[in-house]
Structures are given as structure tokens and as C-alpha cells.
Write a protein that holds these residues in place. Structure first.
Motif, PDB file in Angstrom:
ATOM      1  N   SER A 267       0.809  -1.222   0.000  1.00  0.00           N
ATOM      2  CA  SER A 267       0.000   0.000   0.000  1.00  0.00           C
ATOM      3  C   SER A 267       0.843   1.274   0.000  1.00  0.00           C
ATOM      4  O   SER A 267       0.397   2.312  -0.498  1.00  0.00           O
ATOM      5  CB  SER A 267      -0.939   0.022   1.203  1.00  0.00           C
ATOM      6  N   LYS A 268       2.069   1.211   0.538  1.00  0.00           N
ATOM      7  CA  LYS A 268       2.867   2.427   0.705  1.00  0.00           C
ATOM      8  C   LYS A 268       4.166   2.461  -0.094  1.00  0.00           C
ATOM      9  O   LYS A 268       4.663   3.546  -0.399  1.00  0.00           O
ATOM     10  CB  LYS A 268       3.215   2.615   2.189  1.00  0.00           C
ATOM     11  N   MET A 269       4.726   1.315  -0.420  1.00  0.00           N
ATOM     12  CA  MET A 269       6.056   1.298  -1.034  1.00  0.00           C
ATOM     13  C   MET A 269       6.044   1.022  -2.533  1.00  0.00           C
ATOM     14  O   MET A 269       7.054   1.240  -3.201  1.00  0.00           O
ATOM     15  CB  MET A 269       6.930   0.232  -0.348  1.00  0.00           C
ATOM     16  N   LEU A 270       4.935   0.562  -3.046  1.00  0.00           N
ATOM     17  CA  LEU A 270       4.869   0.226  -4.469  1.00  0.00           C
ATOM     18  C   LEU A 270       4.123   1.309  -5.247  1.00  0.00           C
ATOM     19  O   LEU A 270       3.000   1.670  -4.890  1.00  0.00           O
ATOM     20  CB  LEU A 270       4.182  -1.127  -4.659  1.00  0.00           C
ATOM     21  N   HIS A 271       4.754   1.794  -6.312  1.00  0.00           N
ATOM     22  CA  HIS A 271       4.166   2.839  -7.157  1.00  0.00           C
ATOM     23  C   HIS A 271       4.419   2.477  -8.617  1.00  0.00           C
ATOM     24  O   HIS A 271       5.181   3.153  -9.317  1.00  0.00           O
ATOM     25  CB  HIS A 271       4.772   4.202  -6.817  1.00  0.00           C
TER      26      HIS A 271
END
Length: 247
Positions: A73-77
Motif C-alpha cells: 500500500s505504501k512502497m509500491l508505485h
């Protein structure tokens, strides 16, 4: 504007440039940094576990479900695109002026922009490996996994991101390569990093060249040592430098 023109002239005069960068390099691509007011470590303060704990090796081993929930949710873009900094550095490499990029980032945006000589101190989200059979998998395979904790389709071992977590050591070959590149540079560009994460931050001390430039929104411990300091958005600065140089 004068500082940007100076930076452009120094780049034009140099033929062994090395860029050392951190999370601030990718904020203009929509990826939050860690320590600024809008950074990940500030916005996640109300979580039962602090991000530093969730991103540690011991936490990963004990609570992989919570780790992967946070990581996904926070580290993958995966949809993030290179910004002006990534694109400009790729052009400098293509021209033979930039010899290496040393990055603390794990997003792969330098490679997406076209750079090839990228030393990833903290690994990459695009590489993932089975902890049992050591097979490697791409980011797409991990994101497509039906399990919260991705499993190897061959042996059912846990697939771990090939990123350096807290309590883990940096890859020694990558570290030595970074030291050599910085030591041999005639111009060192330091951008988008607070220079507070060790041992990565200590790499700038290996620089023996003529000129060093610090590009960061906020002051850093390196400001007084740099020959030129620009506190502005790095992508916009690099776009302006590219226009001045016509590249």
C-alpha cells in the motif's frame, strides 16, 4: 537563476559526473519521501507499528502479513513516471558525461528513464526472490499474487522483495562500486537526500574531484561542504539546466 546557470556550466565542463540521490529525486513523480513533513514516516505516525519497525528484517520474519500489507500500500508505485531529473541524467549518460548513478531509491525510475549505470544501494522493488529456492520474480508477478504474502509457484517459499530492510547489510559489491564511482568523479551531484541514512550518507566523503553540488529542498549536513547549493525542486532544476544546455 545564477546558480542554475553555474550548474549548467559545470556540467558542460565535466566529463566524469556521478549523481548520488535519495527519495527526494522521486517526489515529483508522486512517490513520497520519508522524512519531510509530508513524508511516509510522518503520515504513518498513527499506525500501531512505526514504519521503521515494519520495514525491518525481524518484523518481516515475524509478521510478514502486516509487512506486505504496508509494503504493497505504501512502497509500491508501479504507475510512477520519471521526472525531469531522471530524464536529464539519462541524457547525460547517453552523451557520455555521466558515468554512474548511485541511488538510495528502490523505485527503478532511473532505469525507466533510460539510465543503465545505476548502483542501487537499497535494492529494487522490481526484483523479488524466493527465500527457499532463490528463483527471482518481477514486480508484476508479486502484485498479481493471490496471497497477501506472495509465495513461490515452484516451492511455496515466501517471495521477499530484493530491498535492503533495516537490520540488513548493504550489498558489498554495490557499495564498493559506489565508492569507486564517487572517488573517480570530477563533478558530484548530490540530490534529493537528507544525507542522514548511514552508511549510504558517508559515501559523499569519498569524493576527491573538483566540484560538488547539493540539490535538495531542505538543508543537509553536506551543505557547508558543497561548492554549490540549490534548495529547489530537483526535477524542475534539471529541466532548466537541460534547456540551457540544449539537451
Amino acid at each position: 537563476m545564477q546558480n542554475i546557470e553555474t550548474l549548467a556550466s559545470w556540467i558542460e565542463q565535466s566529463d566524469n559526473i556521478v549523481f548520488f540521490g535519495g527519495a527526494g529525486t522521486s517526489t515529483e513523480s508522486g512517490i513520497p519521501d520519508f522524512r519531510s513533513a509530508a513524508g511516509l514516516y510522518q503520515t504513518e505516525q498513527h499506525s500501531p507499528y512505526p514504519p521503521e519497525q515494519m520495514l525491518s528484517r525481524s518484523f518481516f520474519m515475524k509478521m510478514p502479513e502486516i509487512f506486505f500489507d504496508f509494503y504493497r500500500s505504501k512502497m509500491l508505485h508501479p504507475d510512477a513516471k520519471p521526472n525531469g531529473c531522471h530524464r536529464f541524467l539519462a541524457k547525460l549518460e547517453e552523451l557520455g558525461k555521466l558515468k554512474a548513478i548511485v541511488t538510495q531509491n528502490i523505485d527503478g525510475l532511473h532505469q525507466k528513464a533510460g539510465s543503465e549505470e545505476v548502483l542501487e544501494l537499497h535494492g529494487s522493488v522490481h526484483r523479488n526472490y524466493c527465500m527457499d529456492c532463490r528463483r527471482f520474480f518481477g514486480l508484476e508477478q508479486v502484485m498479481a499474487s493471490k496471497h497477501l504474502v506472495p509465495r513461490c509457484p515452484y516451492c511455496q517459499g515466501i517471495v521477499k522483495p530484493d530491498v535492503v530492510l533495516y537490520e540488513e547489510a548493504l550489498d558489498q559489491q554495490v557499495l564498493i562500486g559506489a565508492m569507486d564511482a564517487i572517488a573517480n568523479a570530477d563533478l558530484l551531484l548530490v540530490g534529493g537526500t537528507s544525507l542522514t541514512v548511514h552508511p549510504a550518507a558517508e559515501l559523499v566523503s569519498y569524493f576527491q574531484g573538483t566540484r560538488s553540488v547539493l540539490l535538495n529542498m531542505d538543508p543537509t549536513p553536506y551543505d557547508k561542504r558543497a561548492d554549490l547549493v540549490i534548495h529547489d525542486k530537483i526535477g524542475e532544476v534539471m529541466d532548466q539546466v537541460g534547456r540551457i544546455l540544449g539537451i
